[in-house]
Every structure is written in C-alpha cells, then in structure tokens.
Design an enzyme around this catalytic site. Sequence first.
Site, PDB file in Angstrom:
ATOM      1  N   GLU A  73       0.808  -1.219   0.000  1.00  0.00           N
ATOM      2  CA  GLU A  73       0.000   0.000   0.000  1.00  0.00           C
ATOM      3  C   GLU A  73       0.844   1.272   0.000  1.00  0.00           C
ATOM      4  O   GLU A  73       0.498   2.252  -0.652  1.00  0.00           O
ATOM      5  CB  GLU A  73      -0.902  -0.018   1.238  1.00  0.00           C
ATOM      6  CG  GLU A  73      -2.073   0.930   1.189  1.00  0.00           C
ATOM      7  CD  GLU A  73      -2.990   0.715   2.382  1.00  0.00           C
ATOM      8  OE1 GLU A  73      -3.446   1.724   2.945  1.00  0.00           O
ATOM      9  OE2 GLU A  73      -3.225  -0.442   2.745  1.00  0.00           O
ATOM     10  N   ASP A  74       1.972   1.260   0.715  1.00  0.00           N
ATOM     11  CA  ASP A  74       2.714   2.499   0.942  1.00  0.00           C
ATOM     12  C   ASP A  74       4.075   2.563   0.271  1.00  0.00           C
ATOM     13  O   ASP A  74       4.776   3.569   0.406  1.00  0.00           O
ATOM     14  CB  ASP A  74       2.912   2.707   2.458  1.00  0.00           C
ATOM     15  CG  ASP A  74       1.592   2.950   3.175  1.00  0.00           C
ATOM     16  OD1 ASP A  74       0.623   3.339   2.507  1.00  0.00           O
ATOM     17  OD2 ASP A  74       1.533   2.732   4.403  1.00  0.00           O
TER      18      ASP A  74
END
Length: 696
Positions: A73-74
């Site tokens: 996600e990051d």
Amino acid sequence: MEALARMLEGYLPEEQIAQVRRAAAFAKNVHDGQRRQSGEPYVYHPLAVARILAEMRLDHTTLIAAILHDVIEDTGISRDQIATEFGADVAALVDGVSKIAKIEGRTRAEMQAESFRKLLLAMTHDLRVILVKLADRLHNMRTLGHTTTDKRRRIARETLDIYAPIAQRLGIYFIRTELEDLAFANLYPRRYAVMVQSVKSQLGDTRKLIREVEQKLSTTLREEGIGASVVGREKNVYGIYQKMRRKKLKLLKVTDLLGFRVIVNKVDDAYRALGVAHHVYKPVPGEFDDYIANQKSNGYQSLHTSCVGPGGLKIEIQIRTRDMHHVAESGIAAHWQYKLGERDSQSAPQVRAREWVSGLLDEFGATSAMDFVDNVKVDLFPDEVYVFTPRGEIRRLQRGATPVDFAYAVHSELGDHCVAARLDGQLEPLNTHLRNGQTVEVITSKHARPNAAWLNFVKTAKARAAVRGYLRTQREDEAVRLGKRLLEIAMRELGVPSSALKDDERLQPVLAAHQFRDVEELYAAIGVGERLAALVARHFLPEGEAAGIAGGVAPLAIEGTEGLVLDYARCCHPLPGDEIRGHISTGRGIVVHRLDCKHAKARPQDWVPLAWSDSVQGDFLTEIRMKTVRKRGMLAKITAEIAAAESSIENVQMPDRAGSEAIEMRFVITVRSRVHLARVLRRLRRIDGVERVIRA
C-alpha cells in the site's frame, strides 16, 4: 526488533525467528524515510503490530505478514516481489490486508467499503488475514492521539461499528475490550473521563475487594477437591456504558462492575464449581446462563452467574475449563497457539468463523459495497436469543429478533410466505420480540408475500436482505414495463417499427452496444433512467460509416512502467498481447484502449497508435464474467482458485437475480498478460458448478 525476538524465543525455533528478523530488515529498508504523524519512523508501527500477534503466540508466517502489511500500500513493492522474497502465503496475507487502489469517482466511504469486502474475501482463503488487520487496528487506536479530531472520531466510529464486533464474533476478547475502550475514549472523551472517575469512586479500593473474593472462592474450591484458579477484574468501561444505555440505568444502579473467572480442569468440575460459588455467595435469581451446553456462535463456552458479593456488591462469575478459556480469550487465534505452522484450521472457532464469512459473502455478495457493509454491521450483533422449533430444534438468533427473522433463519420460502406466529402456543404479531426458551411456530399462506413494513422491525441480516431482494425484484418488473413503453414511443417517433424489437438481427447489435444480455435488461435500464430511450432508438436506424483509424505514425511502445501520464481504460481493461490504441484525454494524458473497444472508434484525430513493448512488465487489471450454479461456498472456491493462479481480486460484483438458479459474477483481477489470464480462466472452468467464464 530485539524486544520482539525475545518474545518469540519462548515459542518459535531459531530459524523461524531469523526469517522474522529478515522481514523486519526488509520493511525498514522499503519504509526508509517514511514517518508516522507522531514523527517516529514508520517501521515502528508494523513491528508493534507483530508484537501484538506475538503476544497471541501466532506463527511466524503471520508475524512476517504483519511486519510487511503496509508494504504494498505504501511503497513500490508488489505482491509478486513479496512472494519471491517470503513466499506465497505471506504475499496473500499482505495483499488481503492492503486497501484497494483509489478508483476515480468513488467516495472515501465507498473505497473503505470495497476494501472491507476485499478483506472478507481474503478471509475465506486464510483467516489469519483478519488477525493481522485487528492487530493493525489495535495499534492504530493506541496511537490515535497524533491525528486530527475529525479523523479520530471517524476511525473510532468505524472501530466500534465493525472491528470491535468482528473481534467479538471471532472470540478474541482482549482485542475487543481494548478496541471498545479506546474507541469510546476518542469518540466521547468527556463521557469516558466521567465514567472512569465514577467507576473508581463507586468501587473504591478494588484490589482489596478482588483479593478477598479470589481467596474465598479459591479456598472453598480447594476444600471441595476442585483444582481451579480464580482471577478477578474490573469490567471494561465501554461495556458498563453500553449496559447503562441498553437498560436505561444510572451508574449507581449498575452493581456488577466486577467480574471473576474460575478456570477448572474439566467440564464436570465447572458444574461442581458453580454449586460452590452459589454456596459461598447468594445467587441473583434469573441471572444464570449455560453457554457450555448452548455455546455461542463464536465458539465461546462458559457458565455465567451473578451473585451478591461482599458488602452487598453484585459480582459476575464465569466458570470454564482451561481449553474453553483459551478459546474465550483468543478465539480463532487459539488454533495457531497449539498447532504452529499447520494449515488444517479445523478447530471449532475456525470452522464457525469460516462458515460465518462464507455465509456473508454468499448471502450479500450481490449487493453494492456500501450495502454489504451495512448488512455485515447488522449481522455483528453480539447478543443472542435461543428459541425452539416445533420439533424441539434450537435456533440461535440476535437479541431483538422477531418471528420473521426466525422464519427466514429456517428457510427463505417460510419467510416469504409467513403471515403470523404462535409463541408457546399463543398467537402473536410478526413484530413481537422473541425471548429465550420460546417455541416458535410460523403460520404461512401461499398467497402471502414480504412486506416493506417488515424492514422496520426485522433484526437479522438474512431477513433484511431477503425482504430487500424481493422488493428490488418488484421494482425491476415495474421498470421493465415502463422502459418498454418509453422505447416503443421513441422508436415510433423515428419511424422505426416496434417489430424491430423482435428482429434478432437488428436487436443484437443494440444489446451489444449497450452491454446488455437481453432485451429485458435494456428495458429495465431505460425504465430506471440509466439509458435514454431516444438514444437507444437511434441504434435501430441504418448505421453510418465507421470512422477511419489514423495511420502513418509509428506506434508508441508501452512497457507498463512509464513515467509519463498514462492510464488504462476501465471500459475494456487492455492487457499485454491485445491490439491497442491511445486516446489523448485532458487531465489523464494517454488512455490506453483495446482496438476493439467501442470507445476506440470515434474522433480519429484524438487517437494515437500504440503497441506493447517486448519487455512489458507489471500487473494489469482485467474483468472476467462468470455464470455458476447457486450453491453455498461457490464464491469461496472461486476466490481460492484465483489466488492459487497468482492473481489477486480488486473488485467483485454479483448482480442480484432473485429466484434464478444461476449466479452471475463479475471480478476485476490483476494479471500479467493475456497468457496469464488464460491460465486463470482454465483453473476457474475446472471448478464444479461453473457454467461459463469469459473475459469482459
């Protein structure tokens, strides 16, 4: 990491601890430069999540997934890279916890709902994904003070509505209670502060009182030859607050602020210990529950009784065996505490959890993501009522359930045709709340149908979904009739005879242009305003010449890792291997379409020729459509096969066809190429019950 390693030394072998260390080093590297709002390095968060799971003695695969849970996600790390470094199991867990990518035009609430549905889909394949998510949420709640007030309230509300009830449903007591208290403190800080101070004032020196009860029960149990440990505690603040609201009590009227657990060796000792407790402290009439004989849906088993303790203070006593205590505290996590690393998750809490998740997806997977979340919230009520069928079978329902909920719990046909009910032989209205121990007999009529008024009092998600499904079908029938009339009028105005609607050669191109399977769908879309009758009618006129394709320019090679503004059309989901062209779009740069996409025909001056590079790489979205027989567990089988084919699910839709024996499913999945997609489709076609699988 060293603090985590010391915890793991108590139950994991050194080689597995080494793998956890390697994951921590990997996470530190990819999260380098990222910081939390508190200012601390971001990698502290995933390590803290892993520590929470280590306290539950989870296996090393789950711990690695916890450390890497924000990597997809990051950071720029993909699922395939994680699978290469740490294995497919870890990659699947991390992908299951990761939120779906931002979709243009979707609100924050819709994106959160889609991510939650994706999380439950991942749970059907591996229940450990929810353990990582709950630990992630718990640490986020512990560190919520560094965010804005609005964000704190939004996250706290979501925690109380969804994640704390899920922890309760899965039997993970310590996570549920801490989530509740933290969410309560952030959502209503003044109420929380007043409650804490008031409880402290009312109880006084609780340590002395708890020690007195512990010693008296322990001594008496030992004299009776019952080996047991007795532990007392203050009840959690949010639980006390909820009881005050539910029963409309002032705090001074809430007397059972202390709870005691008596842990024995075997079931027989539990019932003997109950007699001892009632001998030592006078029991409160009507406040005894036997959850050993009638265990809860999350596998929880215990004897509950309330007694009058020292100084007239009411105390609650829970009596259970050691195995029951493990399940009561850790729920589904108890399985991995005993069988580290094994994949045969057949313990009772695990089986019930899988049945619950599969049932939710089968029952409500056809709804929109927002409706799906609403239905799950309804299904997460922790309080239960036990009633009997006329044959003496026990049915477990949510507290506040009615005869309509009971009827749908037995069978959908029974619910659709119920008109009244007899409770313990007495005729009662359908909105009557059921009570423990009642015998329920449903009275039906073949001409009866669900009523919209039922939505005002039904409690169970199954009953609510069934009534809504029936009403939606009724609206669709009305929309079909209206749409047909509007289209016939529009065709008449253009001089097109209505007989064209029965001419298959003229009708099929129109249906294909609007992506409808049959004319009924077309009518319904017009009737509800999704299509304009006048525009649809024009498709029955002779077609003009198709616009030419711009030529003479060398195609731009697409590698999949471009730095320029490039997007892939969601109307046709192009894949490496497809013939493609690009549309120059303001604000989006070049939008890649398949050459056969209906949107790739107009205004040749806005298009540029494209081709796939020989070195194309990355994951691409594509849509597949399936038709399967309607049977329980089908969705779970399909998602498992997609995961086994090294693909991940980004979205799933199942348009509701009430009464149909078949289910239509639409999945948006990630694949690397047309060849990879073909491999996914082959696996899906081998599933028993799958009738058709095609690429959209």
